[in-house]
Design a protein around this motif. Structure first.
Motif, short mmCIF file in Angstrom:
data_model
loop_
_atom_site.label_atom_id
_atom_site.label_comp_id
_atom_site.label_asym_id
_atom_site.label_seq_id
_atom_site.Cartn_x
_atom_site.Cartn_y
_atom_site.Cartn_z
N VAL A 3 0.84 -1.17 0.00
CA VAL A 3 0.00 0.00 0.00
C VAL A 3 0.88 1.23 0.00
N GLY A 4 0.63 2.14 -0.98
CA GLY A 4 1.45 3.33 -1.04
C GLY A 4 2.88 2.99 -1.31
N PRO A 5 3.21 2.32 -2.44
CA PRO A 5 4.58 1.92 -2.70
C PRO A 5 5.49 3.11 -2.88
N GLY A 171 -0.83 2.58 -12.57
CA GLY A 171 -0.11 2.20 -11.36
C GLY A 171 -1.01 2.00 -10.14
N PRO A 172 -1.81 3.01 -9.76
CA PRO A 172 -2.68 2.82 -8.59
C PRO A 172 -3.64 1.65 -8.75
N ALA A 173 -4.18 1.47 -9.95
CA ALA A 173 -5.11 0.36 -10.19
C ALA A 173 -4.40 -0.98 -10.03
N ALA A 238 -2.25 6.71 -5.13
CA ALA A 238 -2.43 7.97 -5.87
C ALA A 238 -1.76 9.13 -5.13
N VAL A 239 -1.86 9.14 -3.82
CA VAL A 239 -1.19 10.19 -3.05
C VAL A 239 0.32 10.05 -3.14
N ALA A 251 -5.60 14.32 -4.87
CA ALA A 251 -5.34 12.95 -4.41
C ALA A 251 -5.60 12.79 -2.91
N PRO A 252 -5.04 13.65 -2.04
CA PRO A 252 -5.35 13.48 -0.61
C PRO A 252 -6.80 13.75 -0.28
#
Length: 352
Positions: A3-5, A171-173, A238-239, A251-252
Motif C-alpha cells: 500500500v502506497g509503494p 499504477g494505482p489500479a 495515488a497520493v 489525491a489526498p
C-alpha cells in the motif's frame, strides 16, 4: 501488494533530509567504508536487507489473508496460514524488485538506498525477488490449486507494476488489484483447506467428489471486503505519486473522502467493536490526508502516505470484525495488537 509503494511514478521519492547529501552526491559512511577496504558487518548487511525489503511495512500483509478468511465466515486454518506465508513472500519480492527496477533513479534521487549506496548489489536484489516469488507460489500451491490460481495473477501484477505500470496511470489500479487479490487468496485458501478437512471426514466416495470439486466462487462479503481494501490501496498509491514534488490536493482529498466513507459505515454498523476499529482507522489515515490536502508539500504528502500504510492494519481488523463471524472479532483484535509493533519498526526502517 504494497500500500502506497515507494515512488510509483517518475521522479518521486523522499525529500532530502537535513544532513543528507544532495542527489547524486556521496553517501556518508558508504564511501569511507569502501575506501578503508573494510567489509560490512553482519548487522550492517541485515540492516541493508531490512531497508530494501521495507521490513516495517510487512506487518500490514498478514491481515489480508486473515480478513479474507473472516469475510468468508471461517476461522483461520492451515490454508489461511499458508496464504499468509505466500503473501509475505510475494510482498517482499515486490519490494526487492521495486528497488532493482528503480536503481538508476535512486542513484540520483536516493543515493542512500541499499542498491545505489553499494550495500546490496543489483544482482542480489533481483535474485531475491525471483526466489521470493517462486517461494510464494510454492507456498500458495501447498494451500491448494484454487489458492495458486489466485497467487499466479497476484505475482504477475506485482512484477508488472514494478517493471513498468507504476510509471503510468495504471499504477494505482495495479496496486489496488494486488491487495484485493491478496485478500481473495486468503479467503480461497481457507475455503479449500476447510473443504479438504470435510472430505477427509466423509465416506470415500463423497470425499473423492469433495476433494476434486473446484472451490466455490467468493461470496459477496469477500468481494466487498476486497473492494474496500483495494480502494484504500488505490487512494494511498495515488497520493504517493506526489511524494517528491507535492502540489496535489485532489489525491489526498479523494483519499480523505474514502476514509470518511469507510468510517461512517463502521459507525452505522452499530456494534461497539466495529465503531472503535472504524475510529482507529479514521484517526490513523484522515489526519495526515487532511494535512496534505491543506498543504500539499512534499513532507506532508510523504507523511500522508505513511499514515495510509499504517491505516491498513486497522482497516483489515475492521473488515474482519464486520464479517459477523465470532472469529472475526477475535481476528480484528489480534490484528490491532500488531499496530504498536508496526509503529516501533517504522521508527527504525521507513515503510516507504
Amino acid at each position: 501488494m504494497d500500500v502506497g509503494p515507494r515512488r510509483p511514478g517518475p521522479g518521486s521519492g523522499t525529500p532530502q533530509e537535513p544532513g543528507r547529501p544532495a542527489a547524486g552526491g556521496p553517501v556518508p559512511g558508504a564511501r569511507s567504508a569502501r575506501s578503508r577496504g573494510s567489509r560490512p558487518t553482519a548487522g550492517a548487511r541485515l540492516g541493508a536487507w531490512a531497508e530494501l525489503l521495507r521490513i516495517s511495512a510487512v506487518l500490514s500483509v498478514p491481515g489480508d489473508a486473515l480478513a479474507g478468511a473472516a469475510a468468508r465466515g471461517r476461522r483461520p486454518d492451515r490454508g489461511t496460514l499458508l496464504a499468509v506465508g505466500a503473501s509475505v513472500c510475494l510482498y517482499e519480492a515486490g519490494m526487492a524488485l521495486n528497488d532493482w527496477a528503480d536503481r538508476d533513479e535512486d542513484a540520483a534521487e536516493r543515493p542512500h538506498r541499499p542498491i545505489p549506496s553499494g550495500r546490496i548489489t543489483p544482482a542480489a536484489a533481483l535474485t531475491a525477488a525471483t526466489a521470493l516469488t517462486a517461494t510464494g507460489l510454492a507456498v500458495a500451491a501447498r494451500a491448494g490449486r484454487p489458492a495458486l490460481a489466485v497467487a499466479v495473477p497476484l505475482a504477475a501484477t506485482v512484477w508488472a507494476y514494478d517493471l513498468g505500470l507504476k510509471h503510468t496511470r495504471l499504477g494505482p489500479a495495479a496496486m489496488a488489484t494486488a491487495r484485493a487479490l491478496d485478500l481473495l487468496m486468503g479467503a480461497t485458501a481457507t475455503a479449500t483447506a476447510t473443504a479438504k478437512a470435510s472430505a477427509s471426514a466423509s465416506p470415500p466416495a463423497t470425499a473423492t467428489a469433495t476433494a476434486t470439486a473446484p472451490a466455490p466462487h467468493p461470496p459477496a462479503p469477500v468481494l466487498r471486503a476486497a473492494a474496500v481494501l483495494g480502494a484504500h490501496t488505490y487512494a494511498v498509491t495515488a497520493v504517493s505519486r506526489h511524494e517528491v514534488h507535492g502540489g496535489s490536493t485532489r489525491a489526498p482529498l479523494g483519499a480523505l473522502a474514502l476514509v470518511a466513507t469507510v468510517g461512517a459505515a463502521a459507525v452505522r454498523d452499530g456494534r461497539a467493536l466495529t465503531t472503535a476499529l472504524g475510529a482507529a482507522y479514521t484517526r490513523t489515515a484522515a489526519v495526515p490526508f487532511a494535512h496534505a490536502a491543506l498543504n500539499p508539500s512534499p513532507p506532508l504528502t510523504e507523511r500522508a502516505v505513511g499514515g495510509g500504510i499504517r491505516a491498513v492494519i486497522p482497516l483489515q481488523a475492521l473488515i474482519a470484525a464486520r464479517s459477523g463471524h465470532p472469529a472475526g472479532a477475535v481476528t480484528g483484535l489480534a490484528l490491532m495488537a500488531l499496530v504498536p509493533l508496526a509503529r516501533s519498526l517504522a521508527r527504525k526502517v521507513s515503510p516507504t
